[in-house]
Design an enzyme around this catalytic site. Sequence first.
Site, short mmCIF file in Angstrom:
data_model
loop_
_atom_site.label_atom_id
_atom_site.label_comp_id
_atom_site.label_asym_id
_atom_site.label_seq_id
_atom_site.Cartn_x
_atom_site.Cartn_y
_atom_site.Cartn_z
N ILE A 33 17.73 -0.88 8.94
CA ILE A 33 17.98 0.33 9.79
C ILE A 33 18.05 0.37 11.30
O ILE A 33 18.65 1.12 12.00
CB ILE A 33 16.87 1.34 9.31
N GLY A 76 11.12 -2.52 4.61
CA GLY A 76 9.87 -1.70 4.55
C GLY A 76 8.87 -1.68 5.44
O GLY A 76 8.88 -2.46 6.57
N SER A 78 5.51 -2.65 7.19
CA SER A 78 4.79 -3.77 7.07
C SER A 78 3.28 -3.77 7.42
O SER A 78 2.67 -4.58 7.38
CB SER A 78 5.45 -4.97 8.22
N ASN A 115 -0.18 -10.45 0.22
CA ASN A 115 -1.70 -10.60 -0.09
C ASN A 115 -2.47 -9.26 -0.19
O ASN A 115 -3.50 -9.34 -0.94
CB ASN A 115 -2.16 -11.58 0.82
N HIS A 116 -1.89 -8.32 0.51
CA HIS A 116 -2.69 -7.03 0.36
C HIS A 116 -2.50 -6.27 -0.97
O HIS A 116 -3.34 -5.52 -1.15
CB HIS A 116 -2.02 -5.97 1.48
N TYR A 140 -0.36 0.66 1.69
CA TYR A 140 0.65 -0.73 1.84
C TYR A 140 0.49 -1.37 0.71
O TYR A 140 1.35 -1.92 0.05
CB TYR A 140 0.53 -1.14 3.14
#
Length: 273
Positions: A33, A76, A78, A115-116, A140
């Site tokens: 974007i 997206g 982060s 990893n989240h 997230y």
Amino acid sequence: MSRILITGAAGAVGTLIRPRLARADRTLRLLDIAPLEPMELQQEIGTVELIQASVTDLAAMEQACAGVDAVIHLGGHSLEAPWRDILDVNVHGTYTVFEAARRAGVSRVVFASSNHAVGFRAPDEYPLTAATPPLPDTYYGVSKVAGEALGALYHHRYGLDVICIRIMTCFAEPPNPRALSTWLSPDDCARLLEACLAVPSPGYRIVYGVSPNTRGGWVSLDEARALGYEPVDDAEKYAAAVLAAHGEPPADDPVFAYLGGQFTFPELDADRL
């Protein structure tokens, strides 16, 4: 693969991996974007095509996917954000990428998970594997679980090859003591992406994106190595400088209580966003 679409190409990881994926016989179609200036890319080898569009725009994404061999979806938010923003960009945007790829006949999508997605897993569960059930630490993290689920759907229903990379800490150098365990070097990130692009008929996979750090062992590298990933970098070479700058963390530092580190802290509770 000769033409690759990279979404989120102007972002932090996109900027690191663009030159590392460039090849004389490869076209990188870069979408974000944010504007990408040709002068910024003049040192990158091979052909570069620039598209300014949002991953939430299905018509634009269909056009962007036309004629490409694979999509690397990095686009997206982060970091943590309010639910409406995460839902629109990270969840709906990821659906849009998969659907556009399907409509355009793209055979492979590499999805930048995180990893989240398993951020509330604790050290007594390490090393985490692809079979470890999700336990996200934020909106997230929830969006990354949703993206993995969309990847599974688009593989099993439509036959796309989908590899979801639970990226750890991808920076030029480890930014803090925690990252001495979780660092994914930019070069190793590119090696993992190349393995994801080259492996024949991977089906649907979840792998962890991390370098073989001396202080690692938090997540398994077995699934990534099964794709042909051969990492070589180790955060330990930065340890002296990182610890000199930040100090040796105490054993009870809450940043080590869960895989998600600071993403599990109360500052990211929904009523504080």
